[in-house]
Design a protein around this motif. Structure first.
Motif, PDB file in Angstrom:
ATOM      1  N   ARG A  61      19.208 -57.284  80.505  1.00 13.57           N
ATOM      2  CA  ARG A  61      19.401 -58.274  79.445  1.00 13.57           C
ATOM      3  C   ARG A  61      19.845 -59.611  80.034  1.00 13.57           C
ATOM      4  N   LEU A  62      20.766 -59.583  80.988  1.00 17.39           N
ATOM      5  CA  LEU A  62      21.211 -60.814  81.641  1.00 17.39           C
ATOM      6  C   LEU A  62      20.085 -61.475  82.420  1.00 17.39           C
ATOM      7  N   ASP A  63      19.301 -60.667  83.127  1.00 18.73           N
ATOM      8  CA  ASP A  63      18.187 -61.204  83.900  1.00 18.73           C
ATOM      9  C   ASP A  63      17.180 -61.892  82.985  1.00 18.73           C
ATOM     10  N   ARG A  64      16.867 -61.255  81.865  1.00 18.81           N
ATOM     11  CA  ARG A  64      15.923 -61.833  80.900  1.00 18.81           C
ATOM     12  C   ARG A  64      16.500 -63.116  80.293  1.00 18.81           C
ATOM     13  N   ILE A  69      16.564 -68.930  79.717  1.00 20.80           N
ATOM     14  CA  ILE A  69      17.376 -70.150  79.693  1.00 20.80           C
ATOM     15  C   ILE A  69      16.826 -71.156  80.693  1.00 20.80           C
ATOM     16  N   SER A  70      16.459 -70.673  81.878  1.00 21.40           N
ATOM     17  CA  SER A  70      15.898 -71.546  82.906  1.00 21.40           C
ATOM     18  C   SER A  70      14.610 -72.201  82.419  1.00 21.40           C
ATOM     19  N   ASN A  71      13.744 -71.406  81.783  1.00 23.47           N
ATOM     20  CA  ASN A  71      12.488 -71.953  81.253  1.00 23.47           C
ATOM     21  C   ASN A  71      12.746 -72.980  80.157  1.00 23.47           C
ATOM     22  N   ALA A  72      13.705 -72.672  79.279  1.00 25.09           N
ATOM     23  CA  ALA A  72      14.005 -73.575  78.167  1.00 25.09           C
ATOM     24  C   ALA A  72      14.593 -74.894  78.663  1.00 25.09           C
ATOM     25  N   SER A  73      15.442 -74.835  79.694  1.00 24.92           N
ATOM     26  CA  SER A  73      16.094 -76.050  80.185  1.00 24.92           C
ATOM     27  C   SER A  73      15.111 -76.974  80.900  1.00 24.92           C
TER      28      SER A  73
END
Length: 242
Positions: A61-64, A69-73
């Motif tokens: 869950r954390l990895d996903r 989050i990285s993609n969204a930022s």
């Protein structure tokens, strides 16, 4: 003045995003901390196995979450930098639907593709818009069960095209209709808890609006005259300029 105002808005948005991220990461971290602490004390092997399953689930869950989050930022800057091209929207939707329809078929879900014969070309980022329709279709598959149906269809309306993904699943709770496009909001059954970051629809909305389009969700009802009737399923509509 306009540039300064936009900069302040961006700073406020970044601060809110950081606060949302911190809140979302704390939940699986708290679960991990509790499971690790319990693991030190349990004696029975069956309890250890159960706790290890919890730890593995939270790590995934954390990895996903971190990946999304990285993609969204990065999305804002990438949408500006990437070069738009003219492409056949219907061909892209057709290819995606055929591929994702195989997953639906494995679950016993009927998958219907209803697209016009004539091509509809738009100007935009094909890969990014593909990301939107992958998200909408996979969401529909995840909410449907054996015997349900998903229909992907499109129609041209003057200077725009509408692409619709609808299903015969449980529909969307009325209180969620205004929230599902917000960051980190997720309305899923308990059995599916933690398998989604809640960023998919927010990212989809950002991509569609960057193309000058609109996206909305609604319930399919037996009659629009009675909004209290039980929904027959959910419908997501993407409108894009041609």
């Amino acid at each position: 003045r306009g540039m300064v105002s936009a900069l302040y808005d961006r700073i406020d948005g970044n601060e809110q995003f950081a606060a949302d991220v911190a809140h979302e990461i704390k939940n699986p971290l708290a679960s991990l901390r509790s499971a690790v602490g319990s693991l030190r004390m349990v004696k029975k092997e069956e309890h250890r196995v159960r706790l290890l399953d919890v730890i593995e689930h939270d790590v995934r869950r954390l990895d996903r979450l971190v990946s999304d989050i990285s993609n969204a930022s990065r999305l804002d800057s990438e949408l500006v930098k990437e070069e738009e091209q003219r492409f056949n929207l219907l061909e892209m939707v057709q290819n995606l639907a055929q591929y994702l329809g195989e997953d639906a078929g494995k679950k016993g879900i009927e998958f219907i593709i209803d697209l016009p014969q004539n091509p509809i070309e738009i100007h935009g980022l094909e890969a990014r818009l593909a990301q939107v329709f992958v998200n909408l279709i996979t969401n529909a598959v995840s909410f449907c069960e054996d015997g349900d149906a998903i229909r992907v269809w499109a129609r041209r309306r003057e200077n725009r095209v509408l692409v619709v993904v609808e299903d015969t699943g449980p529909g969307i709770p009325d209180e969620a209709l205004t929230k599902i496009f917000k960051r980190f909001y997720s309305q899923r059954p308990e059995t599916d808890f933690g398998n989604n970051s809640g960023l998919g629809l927010a990212i989809s909305k950002q991509i569609v609006e960057a193309h000058g389009g609109v996206i909305w969700a609604e319930n399919i009802r037996p009659t629009e005259a009675d909004i209290t009737s039980e929904p027959l399923g959910a419908r997501f509509v993407v409108g894009l300029p041609i």
